[in-house]
Structures are given as C-alpha cells and as structure tokens.
Write an enzyme that holds these catalytic residues in place. Structure first.
Site, PDB file in Angstrom:
ATOM      1  N   CYS A 108      -4.369  13.498   9.373  1.00 59.46           N
ATOM      2  CA  CYS A 108      -4.987  14.805   9.130  1.00 59.46           C
ATOM      3  C   CYS A 108      -6.368  14.899   9.767  1.00 59.46           C
ATOM      4  CB  CYS A 108      -5.063  15.085   7.636  1.00 59.46           C
ATOM      5  SG  CYS A 108      -5.946  13.830   6.670  1.00 59.46           S
ATOM      6  N   HIS A 278      -8.594  14.547   2.429  1.00 63.12           N
ATOM      7  CA  HIS A 278      -7.705  15.273   3.351  1.00 63.12           C
ATOM      8  C   HIS A 278      -8.524  16.192   4.240  1.00 63.12           C
ATOM      9  CE1 HIS A 278      -4.094  16.983   4.916  1.00 63.12           C
ATOM     10  NE2 HIS A 278      -4.243  18.165   4.318  1.00 63.12           N
ATOM     11  N   ASN A 298      -3.372  24.085   6.847  1.00 61.57           N
ATOM     12  CA  ASN A 298      -2.987  22.709   6.565  1.00 61.57           C
ATOM     13  C   ASN A 298      -2.142  22.173   7.726  1.00 61.57           C
ATOM     14  OD1 ASN A 298      -2.759  20.322   5.141  1.00 61.57           O
ATOM     15  ND2 ASN A 298      -1.820  21.227   3.331  1.00 61.57           N
TER      16      ASN A 298
END
Length: 339
Positions: A108, A278, A298
């Site tokens: 990520c 994240h 995302n």
C-alpha cells in the site's frame, strides 16, 4: 503517589478494554454491532473466507517513519470550497478515477505514492501527459531504503525514490500497459468472486530494469522524475490547500478491524483490534450529513467499500489520517520536448 496514579490508570485501561466487545474481524456480529450504533457509516461484508494474516498484510505501512521537510505554504488568502473532488476538478486525468489492487502484498505504501504521482503528472502538464506510474518498479527496486517490499514500507521514502531514481510506467496486473505492469495477481478477498483465494504469504518480486517484451522506449528512457518531495503539516487547511493546488496526496493511518467492513458513509472507528498502518491516496473532502470527511482511494479493488473509495472523518486527525501526509511536484521539464 505516582504509583497509585499509575495503578489507577492501568485499572481504567483494563476496564475500558473489557467493556469493549471482542469480535472476529469479519464476523456478522461485528457488522451488526457497528450498524446498531447508528454512527456515520454503514458496515457490510467486503471479505470472505480469508486469513487474518492476509488482512494484516494488506496494512503494509510503517507509521511514524522518516519524513521529508515540510513545504511552507501560505494559504491565508486561498479560498477553499466546502467540498472538493479531484475527479471532477481534473476530469481529463483518468488515473484520478482509477482504483488499483495490491493483491497478497503489503505494498500500500507504494500504491498510494504511484497513484498520487500519476495524478500529479497529468495535472501539472495540463493533461498533456497521462501515465500510470509503476507500483512494481517502486516496490521491487527501492530496496531497504523504502522498507521491506511486500512486508511493508515508508511512504516518504517512496516519494524520495521518485525524485532521486525516477519511476517507469506500469499498469495493472496483466494489463500490458507501460514498461513494468504489476506482477502480483488480484486475489479473491471479496464475496462471491472468481479470483484465486488470498493468503498472507507472498514474496516481493525481483527488481528488473528491463521493460516487458514489445514495449518501447527502454527502461532508462521511460523513467519519470519528481522535482521535489515533502511532508504536509497535519493542519486540515494545509492538506486541503495542497490537494486543491497540486492534486491528490498520499496519507497513512491506523487500521482497525471495523474498517475492513466499510461500505458507505463517513468512517469513524467504533471497535475492533488494530490491524496495522495503511497508506492511501486522499483526493478531496466534503461534508456528509453534517460530518466533515476526507475522500480517499483505497488499493483493494473496486469491490471493496464504495467502489474502491471511502470517506473518513476530517479535521480531528482520526486514526492519524492527517499526521502522515506526503507529496511532491513532478519534474515537468522532461516532458515539454515530447509534447
């Protein structure tokens, strides 16, 4: 006296922990608990029959890591709108609308960076250059400076790598777009899908400084460079001004298990265990039913959340969302000769 105070604090913390119910991260009980609280968001099932180790690996950002210097911004005279969506502000830049999939890899930190970099290249060249910057190139070639590949990394160092070494182009898995498309396949972390099952396992691919067959120019010629990289202060207004003037940014936050169940609304942590850090791409802001939010992309594919996007509480550094913002400016001189 201090020993008494310390004991009291421990007892209060223990009591608070015991008062919070404990649920499996993907359980119906957790979904029902969140929805019965009538908070600002709705929960539902985004994952089915996946390992908890996989869920934790999705959160592959080391929080509190090194940061580049902050960029000084003078925003006092800048009039910011109540709501802003980079997809609508720069409709000629297709990457802003794109949702990628990091697969079974804690990448990520790389995805948040290359997504925002791709957007900014288009924005700062007035849409003359539209490129999908390669997550594969960043993930595999940044090395220990960026962290540990699929086991996690530092967003700030990803942006530093872009300015120092450059990044080639590269699209989604098996897209054959660009020099180095992503090599890790999407897996079925969602409900009623057809992709292979997800696990918490997966090695970082090797760094290859050769473009895939049939692509030209060469790897070296395909590099895109940043002019600079910098941190953005945790001031809500400074983050808004940065997005408004220069495009989406990369942010990072602490993920709890209830976030995995996000479907719609403005996310605020309700309950659940800490899963990890994240990194994501912040592309706007607004207000929904009186609750201010950040609009965020995302990297868990489009069948997670709200077509791959989510909203999270703005202005209170919720889960640290305003404390880890980094960005940079593309080196546009490399493009003008080609335009």
């Amino acid at each position: 006296m201090w020993q008494l105070w310390a004991s009291l604090c421990c007892l209060l913390a223990l009591a608070d922990a015991r008062s919070r119910p404990s649920f499996h991260p993907l359980s119906d009980e957790l979904v029902n608990y969140v929805n019965k609280r009538n908070t600002t968001w709705q929960a539902g099932h985004n994952f089915y029959n996946v390992d908890v180790s996989y869920l934790k690996k999705l959160c592959g950002t080391f929080l509190g890591g090194p940061k580049p210097p902050q960029r000084v911004m003078f925003t006092e005279d800048l009039k910011l709108p109540e709501s802003f969506d980079a997809r609508e502000q720069w409709p000629q830049c297709p990457t802003i609308k794109e949702i990628r999939d990091q697969g079974s890899c804690g990448s990520c930190w790389a995805f948040g960076a290359v997504e925002a970099i791709s957007d900014r290249i288009c924005i700062h060249t007035n849409a003359h250059v539209s490129v999908e910057v390669s997550a594969e190139d960043l993930l595999t070639c940044c090395g220990s400076m960026c962290g540990d590949g699929c086991n996690g990394g530092y967003p700030a160092e990803a942006w530093n790598f872009w300015t120092r070494k450059g990044l080639v182009s590269g699209g989604l898995y098996e897209s054959h777009v660009g020099c180095r498309p992503y090599s890790i396949p999407p897996c079925e972390h969602h409900v009623n899908g057809s992709r292979p099952p997800c696990t918490g396992e997966g090695d970082t691919p090797k760094c290859s400084k050769i473009c895939e067959p049939g692509y030209s120019p060469t790897y070296k010629q395909d590099k895109h460079y940043g002019y600079n990289s910098y941190s953005v202060s945790n001031s809500e207004r400074d983050i808004m001004a940065e997005i408004y003037k220069n495009g989406p940014v990369e942010g990072a936050f602490s993920v709890y298990s209830d976030f995995l169940l996000y479907k719609s609304g403005v996310y605020q942590h309700v309950t659940g265990e800490m899963m990890g850090g994240h990194a994501i791409r912040i592309l706007g802001w607004g207000v929904e039913n009186g609750t201010p939010y950040w609009l965020v992309a995302n990297s868990w594919n489009t069948d997670w959340g709200d077509n791959g996007f989510f909203k999270i509480l703005r202005g209170q550094d919720h889960c640290g969302i305003e404390s880890e913002v980094v960005a940079g400016i593309p080196r546009t001189d490399q493009y003008w000769e080609k335009i």
